[in-house]
Scaffold this active site. Structure first.
Site, PDB file in Angstrom:
ATOM      1  N   GLY A 165      -9.861  -2.907   4.452  1.00  0.00           N
ATOM      2  CA  GLY A 165      -8.794  -2.878   5.450  1.00  0.00           C
ATOM      3  C   GLY A 165      -8.714  -1.545   6.151  1.00  0.00           C
ATOM      4  N   THR A 192       0.840  -1.191   0.000  1.00  0.00           N
ATOM      5  CA  THR A 192       0.000   0.000   0.000  1.00  0.00           C
ATOM      6  C   THR A 192       0.878   1.246   0.000  1.00  0.00           C
ATOM      7  OG1 THR A 192      -1.744  -1.068   1.217  1.00  0.00           O
ATOM      8  CG2 THR A 192      -1.576   1.312   1.500  1.00  0.00           C
TER       9      THR A 192
HETATM   10  C1  SD4 Z   1      -4.959  -3.531   3.796  1.00  0.00           C
HETATM   11  N1  SD4 Z   1      -3.189  -2.219   4.682  1.00  0.00           N
HETATM   12  O1  SD4 Z   1      -5.851  -3.574   2.970  1.00  0.00           O
HETATM   13  C2  SD4 Z   1      -3.718  -2.787   3.471  1.00  0.00           C
HETATM   14  C3  SD4 Z   1      -2.809  -3.695   2.762  1.00  0.00           C
HETATM   15  C4  SD4 Z   1      -1.447  -3.182   2.613  1.00  0.00           C
HETATM   16  O2  SD4 Z   1       0.496  -3.148   1.566  1.00  0.00           O
HETATM   17  O3  SD4 Z   1      -0.962  -2.371   3.312  1.00  0.00           O
HETATM   18  N2  SD4 Z   1      -0.756  -3.655   1.665  1.00  0.00           N
HETATM   19  O4  SD4 Z   1      -5.014  -4.149   4.863  1.00  0.00           O
END
Ligand code: SD4
Length: 331
Positions: free
Chosen positions: A221, A191
């Site tokens: 998320g 992300t």
């Molecule tokens: C999530 N925090 O959907 C995000 C995923 C993530 O790098 O950080 N991917 O939980």
């Protein structure tokens, strides 16, 4: 201001009302002016993002250097990754959910505490830009699913097929076993959370993701949740997160980090404490990754994570750097 001068400059009516509190407030104004003057000398524009997304910080810095706002900088920096089809964790090309649908989450927050978010939105290439429209064009903070998509079309965004051939092939491969296993530090966790301070000293942040690959349909998320995946308080600083969102939501991670900075911790100390709180609730668990980054009003930065392997990118007058993060677990 001397009391005598103040009296001289005051209207007759005001003189009649003159009292200690008014003098006190005059002194406060002088003090706060002084604070502003000091602060302005201390303004250090900077862009910082999770992971080594150097094109994102380069774009953000281009905007900051030209005197642009931190809000534009974080949005446009995030958009670079959303548009990159080779990045399989953000925007176009993101890994789909278990049904094969790419669903995107994003949020943005400005210096005044305004914020906007889209959750589980399909078919739109730049969710961070839709999040900004939610912030600026609606009385709401969050739009989800079909409603978010419909709103995006109304705002002139085009329908885009987000599933690339590569992500589709990998999903078909995954379906053979359908095992849900987030992989530490593989692109499953990439992300982009991006924070910036502009030449006025104002802070903004954005966060955008396709979420965990092969998640349940409808899963959201931390990334689009204000306080969890991102939080900005222009008086104090900002923080953003990457990794297993469920754990970040449980601790309201980014808000926690900003509050820790408010209590006097440096960005680095605050990120470390944020990770420690998560680990205290997950004793003995070593199979997940979370990385936090933070900036404070002075432009100081910090980052910390659970597993080795996380880094964050910074771009300021001091240069463009990839900063490997210290981790809670050492191997
Ligand atoms: C999530 N925090 O959907 C995000 C995923 C993530 O790098 O950080 N991917 O939980």
């Amino acid at each position: 201001m001397q009391r005598r001068n103040f009296l001289k400059n005051s209207s007759t009516a005001a003189v009649g009302l003159l009292s200690t509190p008014i003098i006190a407030s005059c002194q406060e104004i002088n003090e706060s002016n002084k604070a502003v003057a000091v602060a302005s000398k201390e303004i250090r524009p900077i862009a910082i993002c999770t992971w080594n997304f150097k094109n994102a910080t380069a774009k953000a810095w281009e905007i900051l250097e030209a005197g642009g706002s931190s809000l534009d900088a974080v949005q446009e920096g995030a958009m670079v990754e959303e548009a990159d089809v080779n990045n399989q964790t953000v925007g176009v090309g993101g890994r789909p959910d278990r049904e094969g649908n790419v669903t995107l989450d994003a949020c943005i927050m400005d210096k005044d505490g305004n914020c906007g978010a889209v959750l589980c939105m399909q078919n739109i290439a730049s969710p961070v830009s839709v999040a900004r429209k939610v912030m600026e064009e609606t009385p709401h903070v969050m739009l989800a699913g079909k409603g978010a998509e419909q709103f995006a079309y109304e705002q002139g965004f085009e329908k885009t097929d987000l599933l690339t051939e590569q992500s589709r092939q990998e999903w078909l491969e995954w379906k053979k076993t359908s095992e849900y296993k987030p992989v530490i530090n593989i692109e499953n966790h990439d992300t982009i959370g991006i924070l910036a301070i502009d030449s006025k000293g104002d802070i903004s942040g954005a966060c955008t993701t396709s979420g965990m690959g092969y998640k349940y349909a409808g899963r959201v998320g931390d990334s689009p949740i204000i306080g969890a995946g991102l939080f900005v308080d222009n008086e104090i600083g900002a923080a953003t997160a990457t990794g297993v969102g469920e754990e970040v939501v449980r601790t309201v991670g980014s808000f926690l980090i900003v509050e820790l900075m408010r209590q006097g911790k440096s960005p680095q100390e605050a990120c470390e404490e944020g990770v420690k709180r998560i680990m205290a609730k997950n004793k003995g668990r070593t199979d997940f990754q979370i990385g936090f980054i933070a900036i404070n009003k002075k432009g100081e930065t910090g980052g910390y994570c659970i597993q080795p392997g996380f880094s964050y990118r910074t771009y300021s007058e001091a240069g463009h750097a990839d900063n490997p993060s210290e981790s809670f677990l050492k191997v």
